[in-house]
Design a protein around this motif. Sequence first.
Motif, PDB file in Angstrom:
ATOM      1  N   ASN B 140       5.697  -4.389  -8.746  1.00  0.00           N
ATOM      2  CA  ASN B 140       6.635  -3.373  -8.252  1.00  0.00           C
ATOM      3  C   ASN B 140       5.892  -2.055  -8.193  1.00  0.00           C
ATOM      4  O   ASN B 140       5.295  -1.638  -9.183  1.00  0.00           O
ATOM      5  CB  ASN B 140       7.828  -3.260  -9.187  1.00  0.00           C
ATOM      6  CG  ASN B 140       8.693  -4.505  -9.133  1.00  0.00           C
ATOM      7  OD1 ASN B 140       9.052  -4.962  -8.058  1.00  0.00           O
ATOM      8  ND2 ASN B 140       8.971  -5.077 -10.296  1.00  0.00           N
ATOM      9  N   LEU B 141       5.936  -1.437  -7.026  1.00  0.00           N
ATOM     10  CA  LEU B 141       5.164  -0.192  -6.850  1.00  0.00           C
ATOM     11  C   LEU B 141       6.080   0.950  -6.462  1.00  0.00           C
ATOM     12  O   LEU B 141       6.942   0.822  -5.599  1.00  0.00           O
ATOM     13  CB  LEU B 141       4.092  -0.384  -5.762  1.00  0.00           C
ATOM     14  CG  LEU B 141       3.380   0.896  -5.312  1.00  0.00           C
ATOM     15  CD1 LEU B 141       2.461   1.427  -6.402  1.00  0.00           C
ATOM     16  CD2 LEU B 141       2.602   0.664  -4.034  1.00  0.00           C
ATOM     17  N   ASP B 142       5.855   2.064  -7.135  1.00  0.00           N
ATOM     18  CA  ASP B 142       6.517   3.306  -6.750  1.00  0.00           C
ATOM     19  C   ASP B 142       5.406   4.341  -6.682  1.00  0.00           C
ATOM     20  O   ASP B 142       4.826   4.699  -7.695  1.00  0.00           O
ATOM     21  CB  ASP B 142       7.559   3.660  -7.816  1.00  0.00           C
ATOM     22  CG  ASP B 142       8.327   4.917  -7.431  1.00  0.00           C
ATOM     23  OD1 ASP B 142       8.334   5.253  -6.236  1.00  0.00           O
ATOM     24  OD2 ASP B 142       8.907   5.540  -8.335  1.00  0.00           O
ATOM     25  N   GLY B 143       5.018   4.768  -5.463  1.00  0.00           N
ATOM     26  CA  GLY B 143       3.908   5.697  -5.326  1.00  0.00           C
ATOM     27  C   GLY B 143       2.827   5.092  -4.435  1.00  0.00           C
ATOM     28  O   GLY B 143       3.133   4.415  -3.461  1.00  0.00           O
ATOM     29  N   GLU B 144       1.569   5.312  -4.812  1.00  0.00           N
ATOM     30  CA  GLU B 144       0.491   4.827  -3.972  1.00  0.00           C
ATOM     31  C   GLU B 144      -0.545   4.104  -4.811  1.00  0.00           C
ATOM     32  O   GLU B 144      -0.911   4.551  -5.897  1.00  0.00           O
ATOM     33  CB  GLU B 144      -0.193   5.993  -3.239  1.00  0.00           C
ATOM     34  CG  GLU B 144      -1.310   5.540  -2.319  1.00  0.00           C
ATOM     35  CD  GLU B 144      -1.828   6.653  -1.401  1.00  0.00           C
ATOM     36  OE1 GLU B 144      -1.483   7.818  -1.642  1.00  0.00           O
ATOM     37  OE2 GLU B 144      -2.569   6.323  -0.460  1.00  0.00           O
ATOM     38  N   ALA B 145      -1.039   2.973  -4.268  1.00  0.00           N
ATOM     39  CA  ALA B 145      -2.059   2.224  -4.997  1.00  0.00           C
ATOM     40  C   ALA B 145      -2.922   1.449  -4.008  1.00  0.00           C
ATOM     41  O   ALA B 145      -2.487   1.096  -2.909  1.00  0.00           O
ATOM     42  CB  ALA B 145      -1.420   1.265  -6.000  1.00  0.00           C
TER      43      ALA B 145
END
Lengths: 170, 303
Positions: B140-145
């Motif tokens: 689960n991603l919130d932001g940048e990767a």
Amino acid sequence: MKTESNTNICNESVFNSVFKSNSKTVFNFIYYKFGNEEKANDAVQEAFVKLWENCAKVTPEKAKSFLYTVANNLYLNVLKAEKVRLKYADKSLKSTNESPEFIMEGNEFKEKLENALNALPENQRTTFLLNRIDGKKYAEIAEMEGVSVKAIEKRIHLALKSLREKIDGI
Amino acid sequence: MQENHLAKWLNNELSEEELIVFRQSEEYKSYQKIVAATDNLKSPDFNVDKALLDFQSRTKATEPKVIAMRPYKKFFKVAAAIALLLAASYFYVNTLGQNITTQFAENKEITLPDNSEIVLNADSNISYDEKNWNQKRNINLDGEAFFKVAKGEKFTVATDNGSVTVLGTQFNVENRAGYFEVSCYEGLVSVIYDGKETKLPAGNSFLAINGKITNLDAIKNGHPSWIDKESTFKSIPLKYVLDEFERQHNITVKTQDINLDQLFTGTFSNTDINLALQSISVPSQLKIKLEGTKVLFYAENMP
């Protein structure tokens, strides 16, 4: 043959019929002993509460003697006997056209009888009145009191004897 | 005369002879009178039905067996509630799994159990289930990767804007408010955005700004510029450029009389704030005022 539910006192209808056929005699039993109506009423309640609590353990055949034992033990050595007061069922005695002297004599006799009954030992009075008023057979009274039939006969005999002696003023 | 003859007489048990003898005795009349009188005696009134009602109300009021059970019932209720709560919180904590967050101006490198690598850009958060990672590669991603995914089972990056599914590749996902960008550097990724799937081969970028989708180029076999401490933009509204600037330099940006929708193409440094400010302001013809942790952008032609 009776089914299990019909012979178990824990069954409410069986219990109620036991209550209806025995409560009056339990009441009288205690009343004849101590002459106290209030305590006699309490004894009925106490005895049947105990029977209900032990309904699983007490068979219907044992229920009667269980009730009288509990009621008897309740006031054993606790309650002092009071005067037993009894009424006359046959009111017609008073309304006959007998002479005033006879009625007076009759009232006098009743008073003497009452005094004589109260003078009896508690076990004789109870036995005698259970037989005379409640129409209990000697064997039934023997079961209630937990003594032999012969002992009951003895009590009846002695009770009658001392009643006559008291009333005849011997 | 037999023993207890009075009792026998009362019970009609005397023999004929005994009865004759007894009747001739002088006491006989008195006994007869006593028995006749006692036949009329009555005990005090006793109401059986009332006594039974009293008894029933008494036994119902106490009900000893039921009372005895109640404390246990209460105990079991509480115990069940506690057990449920413990079980629920155990599963909840379990599903949370690993949780990694970066602050402003902070990057983090994470190596996953299968040797996949994630580089987390500033002000971002990822969470995944470490225990079941080999069965289910879900992030689960919130932001940048930036992701370097090892070959294996399906690898899914879920965001609130859309999800990205790959098998083994290198790609970057940026998920900000109203902004969703996926750049594929190696292999093939599948982007699901707004319920639609887009296949993204290496060297392509998928950009959605407020639902408007644009396809851009990305460098094959490369990596996003922020890995090299630079932020690169190509025709991106100034608003998102300034948001990124805030994140990279941990600074509060204020604007005055500026069109935030004007597009910006360029790069700014993520390390040197003065250089970065110039990189943004000069091509956009903006003036800047830097005060501690605040920076104000304003239009150059203002009086």
